[in-house]
Design a protein around this motif. Sequence first.
Motif, mmCIF file in Angstrom:
data_model
loop_
_atom_site.group_PDB
_atom_site.id
_atom_site.type_symbol
_atom_site.label_atom_id
_atom_site.label_comp_id
_atom_site.label_asym_id
_atom_site.label_seq_id
_atom_site.Cartn_x
_atom_site.Cartn_y
_atom_site.Cartn_z
ATOM 1 N N ASN A 1 0.829 -1.199 0.000
ATOM 2 C CA ASN A 1 0.000 0.000 0.000
ATOM 3 C C ASN A 1 0.870 1.259 0.000
ATOM 4 O OD1 ASN A 1 -2.494 1.256 -0.061
ATOM 5 N ND2 ASN A 1 -2.656 1.345 2.157
ATOM 6 N N ALA A 2 1.933 1.241 0.794
ATOM 7 C CA ALA A 2 2.845 2.388 0.839
ATOM 8 C C ALA A 2 3.544 2.579 -0.506
ATOM 9 C CB ALA A 2 3.875 2.191 1.948
ATOM 10 N N SER B 1 1.082 4.060 -2.961
ATOM 11 C CA SER B 1 0.870 5.486 -2.661
ATOM 12 C C SER B 1 2.059 6.322 -3.106
ATOM 13 C CB SER B 1 0.626 5.680 -1.163
ATOM 14 O OG SER B 1 -0.578 5.060 -0.784
ATOM 15 N N ALA C 1 1.864 7.046 -6.580
ATOM 16 C CA ALA C 1 0.634 7.796 -6.886
ATOM 17 C C ALA C 1 -0.273 7.030 -7.848
ATOM 18 C CB ALA C 1 0.969 9.179 -7.424
ATOM 19 N N LYS D 1 -3.614 4.974 -9.029
ATOM 20 C CA LYS D 1 -5.043 5.069 -8.736
ATOM 21 C C LYS D 1 -5.829 4.139 -9.643
ATOM 22 C CE LYS D 1 -4.740 9.685 -7.153
ATOM 23 N NZ LYS D 1 -4.986 10.576 -6.335
ATOM 24 N N ARG E 1 -3.706 0.901 -9.789
ATOM 25 C CA ARG E 1 -3.390 0.596 -8.390
ATOM 26 C C ARG E 1 -3.827 -0.832 -8.045
ATOM 27 N NH1 ARG E 1 -2.470 3.742 -3.752
ATOM 28 N NH2 ARG E 1 -2.837 2.586 -1.840
#
Length: 94
Positions: free
Chosen positions: A33-34, A37, A40, A42, A46
């Motif tokens: 997850n980090a 993120s 970036a 999405k 993602r």
Amino acid sequence: MTHLRLPLLMVGLLMCSYSFADTPQQEKMKTCNADASAKALKGDERNAFMSNCLKAKPLTPQQEKMKTCNADAATKALKGDERNAFMSNCLKKK
């Protein structure tokens, strides 16, 4: 009865704190997850990244060694018996 409450409370607290420890899967989820993120990512991008990240298994030390030795042999352009001897020797080293 009053003397029994404190030990039971302590046992209950210990059991609760034990259940809050992160499992390896939870740790992996946090890391993936980090990373997502940080990149970036999405939406579908993602989701695809998270899926691949969670499926990936860490390499064992032997696999890491094999990967390194294989890369070294490729860099030296070794082939045949020469490559086999190099790989055997490389994998025996610590």
